[in-house]
Design an enzyme around this catalytic site. Sequence first.
Site, PDB file in Angstrom:
ATOM      1  N   TYR A  10     -41.761  19.784  33.455  1.00 57.18           N
ATOM      2  CA  TYR A  10     -42.280  20.841  34.311  1.00 57.18           C
ATOM      3  C   TYR A  10     -41.345  22.040  34.284  1.00 57.18           C
ATOM      4  O   TYR A  10     -40.175  21.943  33.917  1.00 57.18           O
ATOM      5  CB  TYR A  10     -42.504  20.349  35.752  1.00 57.18           C
ATOM      6  CG  TYR A  10     -41.254  20.160  36.569  1.00 57.18           C
ATOM      7  CD1 TYR A  10     -40.773  21.180  37.389  1.00 57.18           C
ATOM      8  CD2 TYR A  10     -40.546  18.964  36.527  1.00 57.18           C
ATOM      9  CE1 TYR A  10     -39.622  21.001  38.151  1.00 57.18           C
ATOM     10  CE2 TYR A  10     -39.406  18.775  37.286  1.00 57.18           C
ATOM     11  CZ  TYR A  10     -38.951  19.796  38.095  1.00 57.18           C
ATOM     12  OH  TYR A  10     -37.808  19.625  38.836  1.00 57.18           O
ATOM     13  N   CYS A  11     -41.915  23.179  34.674  1.00 58.93           N
ATOM     14  CA  CYS A  11     -41.152  24.415  34.848  1.00 58.93           C
ATOM     15  C   CYS A  11     -41.694  25.074  36.114  1.00 58.93           C
ATOM     16  O   CYS A  11     -42.250  24.393  36.976  1.00 58.93           O
ATOM     17  CB  CYS A  11     -41.286  25.315  33.617  1.00 58.93           C
ATOM     18  SG  CYS A  11     -42.968  25.901  33.307  1.00 58.93           S
ATOM     19  N   GLU A  12     -41.552  26.352  36.232  1.00 53.74           N
ATOM     20  CA  GLU A  12     -42.012  27.038  37.440  1.00 53.74           C
ATOM     21  C   GLU A  12     -43.541  27.045  37.534  1.00 53.74           C
ATOM     22  O   GLU A  12     -44.101  26.702  38.560  1.00 53.74           O
ATOM     23  CB  GLU A  12     -41.466  28.470  37.476  1.00 53.74           C
ATOM     24  CG  GLU A  12     -41.595  29.143  38.805  1.00 53.74           C
ATOM     25  CD  GLU A  12     -40.732  28.505  39.884  1.00 53.74           C
ATOM     26  OE1 GLU A  12     -41.052  28.722  41.067  1.00 53.74           O
ATOM     27  OE2 GLU A  12     -39.756  27.791  39.587  1.00 53.74           O
ATOM     28  N   GLY A  44     -45.740  26.033  34.607  1.00 55.06           N
ATOM     29  CA  GLY A  44     -46.391  25.153  33.636  1.00 55.06           C
ATOM     30  C   GLY A  44     -46.473  25.714  32.228  1.00 55.06           C
ATOM     31  O   GLY A  44     -46.946  25.027  31.325  1.00 55.06           O
ATOM     32  N   CYS A  59     -43.795  23.737  39.230  1.00 52.82           N
ATOM     33  CA  CYS A  59     -43.108  23.628  40.516  1.00 52.82           C
ATOM     34  C   CYS A  59     -43.842  24.406  41.606  1.00 52.82           C
ATOM     35  O   CYS A  59     -43.840  23.998  42.771  1.00 52.82           O
ATOM     36  CB  CYS A  59     -41.687  24.149  40.341  1.00 52.82           C
ATOM     37  SG  CYS A  59     -40.492  23.433  41.451  1.00 52.82           S
TER      38      CYS A  59
END
Length: 130
Positions: free
Chosen positions: A87-89, A91, A116
Amino acid sequence: MPMTIGDFVARARSRIHEIPAEELDNLLEDNEAVLVIDVREPAEFASGHIPGAILIPRGTLEGAADPASPHRVEPLCSARERLVVVYCESGARSALAADTLQQMGFDDVRNLAGGCVLWEAEGLPLVADD
């Protein structure tokens, strides 16, 4: 015409699978053998991350995932046959990361849908480094 970041992300998303936040939360609550990788930058990770996630910034992912690399990260290298969720901020970076890990031979990689931002919007827990 040159490709944009949006083009790269769209191509990656066409080749990967996503997992909803609630499903990942349930897996984590059930202590399922899932490895959660945060591919954001260290400052982003420190401000709040999914409990149990390990930080491997997107720019270092290939070296971290390669068992022959001096930059390998053992929990990731040994997870080729486990469920790995990235995951990241939002997607996007993690979609690229999921696609890369699949190309590197990881069996079951998922991208956290919405990243996130959606995880937090659904009221799911984040922990911050002190």
